[in-house]
Design a protein around this motif. Structure first.
Motif, PDB file in Angstrom:
ATOM      1  N   TYR A  40       0.823  -1.221   0.000  1.00 28.34           N
ATOM      2  CA  TYR A  40       0.000   0.000   0.000  1.00 28.34           C
ATOM      3  C   TYR A  40       0.851   1.262   0.000  1.00 28.34           C
ATOM      4  CZ  TYR A  40      -3.225  -3.696   0.855  1.00 28.34           C
ATOM      5  OH  TYR A  40      -3.913  -4.882   0.713  1.00 28.34           O
ATOM      6  N   SER A  41       1.879   1.275   0.819  1.00 30.33           N
ATOM      7  CA  SER A  41       2.743   2.472   0.855  1.00 30.33           C
ATOM      8  C   SER A  41       3.939   2.325  -0.079  1.00 30.33           C
ATOM      9  CB  SER A  41       3.266   2.704   2.281  1.00 30.33           C
ATOM     10  OG  SER A  41       4.241   1.735   2.616  1.00 30.33           O
ATOM     11  N   ASN A  42       4.287   1.081  -0.419  1.00 35.46           N
ATOM     12  CA  ASN A  42       5.529   0.831  -1.153  1.00 35.46           C
ATOM     13  C   ASN A  42       6.744   1.406  -0.457  1.00 35.46           C
ATOM     14  OD1 ASN A  42       4.977  -0.846  -3.374  1.00 35.46           O
ATOM     15  ND2 ASN A  42       3.850   0.845  -4.328  1.00 35.46           N
ATOM     16  N   PRO A 109      14.238   7.818  10.781  1.00 37.50           N
ATOM     17  CA  PRO A 109      14.142   7.475  12.206  1.00 37.50           C
ATOM     18  C   PRO A 109      12.865   6.694  12.513  1.00 37.50           C
ATOM     19  CG  PRO A 109      13.541   9.774  11.865  1.00 37.50           C
ATOM     20  CD  PRO A 109      13.901   9.225  10.515  1.00 37.50           C
ATOM     21  N   PRO A 110      12.858   5.921  13.605  1.00 37.22           N
ATOM     22  CA  PRO A 110      11.651   5.198  14.005  1.00 37.22           C
ATOM     23  C   PRO A 110      10.485   6.156  14.261  1.00 37.22           C
ATOM     24  CG  PRO A 110      13.537   4.507  15.337  1.00 37.22           C
ATOM     25  CD  PRO A 110      13.977   5.685  14.543  1.00 37.22           C
ATOM     26  N   CYS A 111       9.266   5.716  13.912  1.00 37.87           N
ATOM     27  CA  CYS A 111       8.090   6.557  14.131  1.00 37.87           C
ATOM     28  C   CYS A 111       7.792   6.647  15.639  1.00 37.87           C
ATOM     29  CB  CYS A 111       6.881   6.001  13.378  1.00 37.87           C
ATOM     30  SG  CYS A 111       6.080   4.608  14.196  1.00 37.87           S
ATOM     31  N   GLY A 112       6.879   7.511  16.000  1.00 40.52           N
ATOM     32  CA  GLY A 112       6.565   7.748  17.414  1.00 40.52           C
ATOM     33  C   GLY A 112       6.094   6.501  18.147  1.00 40.52           C
TER      34      GLY A 112
END
Ligand code: THU
Length: 159
Positions: A40-42, A109-112
């Protein structure tokens, strides 16, 4: 009164400057990224976690037609790690993400939500987890603890 929070991070300018175990983590995160399920996001993300027993656990992002049911690579990896090695501490977490066909990228970076989940295990094991996030080109940012990526963090000590 205005106050300031300082965070620390290191910039590692190229793959060649990583030590052997860091190179292995980079390679494994990059390889597992190729197996991401992200139609979906690729946007393909790979993660490799080094445990204190020397084992390396890897994972990738897993999407879903019901979008919020999907999960990031970092959480896929650390949840599996905690489910299978509940008493083994995590030393390092390496993440690399970029659009599917990208040849070049910036360090993501890692998401929240992933930061919050990593913090949970860092607090549980009472030992910092080193976080690395890398570009496909080999530029790497590193923090010595998830707390540098999540200042003013909420954890079980408030409950
Ligand atoms: N993603 C991750 O796997 N890790 C992150 O820290 C950021 C985002 C995934 C979730 C989704 O499958 C895709 O990247 C686009 O947001």
């Amino acid at each position: 009164m205005e106050k300031e929070i300082k965070i620390n991070f290191e910039v590692i300018p190229s793959y060649d400057e990583l030590n052997d175990i860091e190179k292995t983590l980079f390679d494994k995160a990059k390889t597992i990224r190729e197996q991401a399920y992200a139609p979906y996001s690729n946007f393909w993300v790979g993660c490799a976690v080094l445990l204190e027993n020397g084992e390396i656990v890897t994972g990738s992002n897993q999407e879903n037609a019901a979008y919020p049911s999907g999960l990031c690579a970092e959480r896929t990896t650390i949840f599996w790690t905690s489910a299978n090695y509940p008493d083994v501490k995590i030393k390092k977490l390496f993440v690399i993400g970029a659009p599917k066909d990208a040849l070049s990228s910036t360090a993501i970076p890692p998401c929240g939500s992933c930061r919050q989940s990593i913090l949970e295990y860092e607090a549980k094991q009472k030992k910092p987890i080193e976080i690395y996030f890398a570009s496909l080109d080999g530029e790497i940012l590193k923090t010595k603890s998830i707390r540098d990526l999540l200042p003013f963090s909420f954890d079980a000590s408030f409950l």
